[in-house]
Design a protein around this motif. Structure first.
Motif, PDB file in Angstrom:
ATOM      1  N   ASN A  21     -19.483  54.499 -51.246  1.00 12.58           N
ATOM      2  CA  ASN A  21     -19.951  53.403 -50.402  1.00 12.58           C
ATOM      3  C   ASN A  21     -18.813  52.594 -49.791  1.00 12.58           C
ATOM      4  OD1 ASN A  21     -19.014  51.932 -52.584  1.00 12.58           O
ATOM      5  ND2 ASN A  21     -21.019  51.173 -53.212  1.00 12.58           N
ATOM      6  N   LEU A  67     -15.100  54.934 -46.204  1.00 13.56           N
ATOM      7  CA  LEU A  67     -15.817  56.073 -45.641  1.00 13.56           C
ATOM      8  C   LEU A  67     -15.236  56.557 -44.313  1.00 13.56           C
ATOM      9  CD1 LEU A  67     -19.462  54.862 -46.358  1.00 13.56           C
ATOM     10  CD2 LEU A  67     -18.074  56.438 -47.717  1.00 13.56           C
ATOM     11  N   ARG A 104     -12.271  58.555 -50.512  1.00 13.25           N
ATOM     12  CA  ARG A 104     -13.588  57.914 -50.536  1.00 13.25           C
ATOM     13  C   ARG A 104     -13.621  57.061 -51.788  1.00 13.25           C
ATOM     14  NH1 ARG A 104     -13.610  59.544 -46.177  1.00 13.25           N
ATOM     15  NH2 ARG A 104     -15.135  60.780 -45.038  1.00 13.25           N
TER      16      ARG A 104
END
Length: 141
Positions: A98, A101, A107
């Motif tokens: 989350n 990105l 990530r």
């Protein structure tokens, strides 16, 4: 074992991470501790390191490696961040990533107070990161 950086120590990386978690004394230490346990369950051969120790961050950053960096664990005021070094190449069918990105390589998963991360989905990410680290490109490719 000696660590690099201005603060030399004979503590093992695991002991340094234990001390960091204990020093936090709040939900962030509990959260990073829980994620550390899941990493170790997903990959019993994982190697713990503490990197990037400096005066502004004497306890450094916990790093989990297997054939290269799998992920790092950073603690901020409002969240715990687990950054996967090659996360862009890791399949994330449940959408745990989350943060970070927009990049081509890393990530991250930001975890805020009260949030729970799906343990099995997280362990699957760790296992896939281990597999990805094992796929070295041949020189000249």
């Amino acid at each position: 074992m000696t660590t690099s950086g201005p603060e030399q120590s004979d503590d093992t990386p695991g002991e340094l991470i234990d001390a960091k978690l204990a020093s936090l004394g709040d939900w962030r230490g509990e959260t990073l501790g829980r994620m550390r346990k899941l990493i170790r369950e997903a990959d019993p051969e994982v190697i713990e390191q503490v990197k990037w120790r400096k005066p502004s961050n004497p306890s450094g950053v916990p790093v989990w490696e297997h054939g290269g960096i799998l992920c790092t664990g950073e603690v901020y005021k409002g969240y715990v961040k687990l950054t996967f070094a090659k996360g862009a190449g890791v399949d994330d069918p449940t959408g745990l990533f989350n943060a970070s990105l927009e990049g081509n390589t890393r990530r991250a998963i930001d975890i805020r107070e009260g949030e729970e991360v799906d343990a099995e989905a997280f362990k699957a990410l760790v296992r896939e990161a281990v597999m990805l680290n094992g796929q070295k490109k041949p020189k000249g490719a």
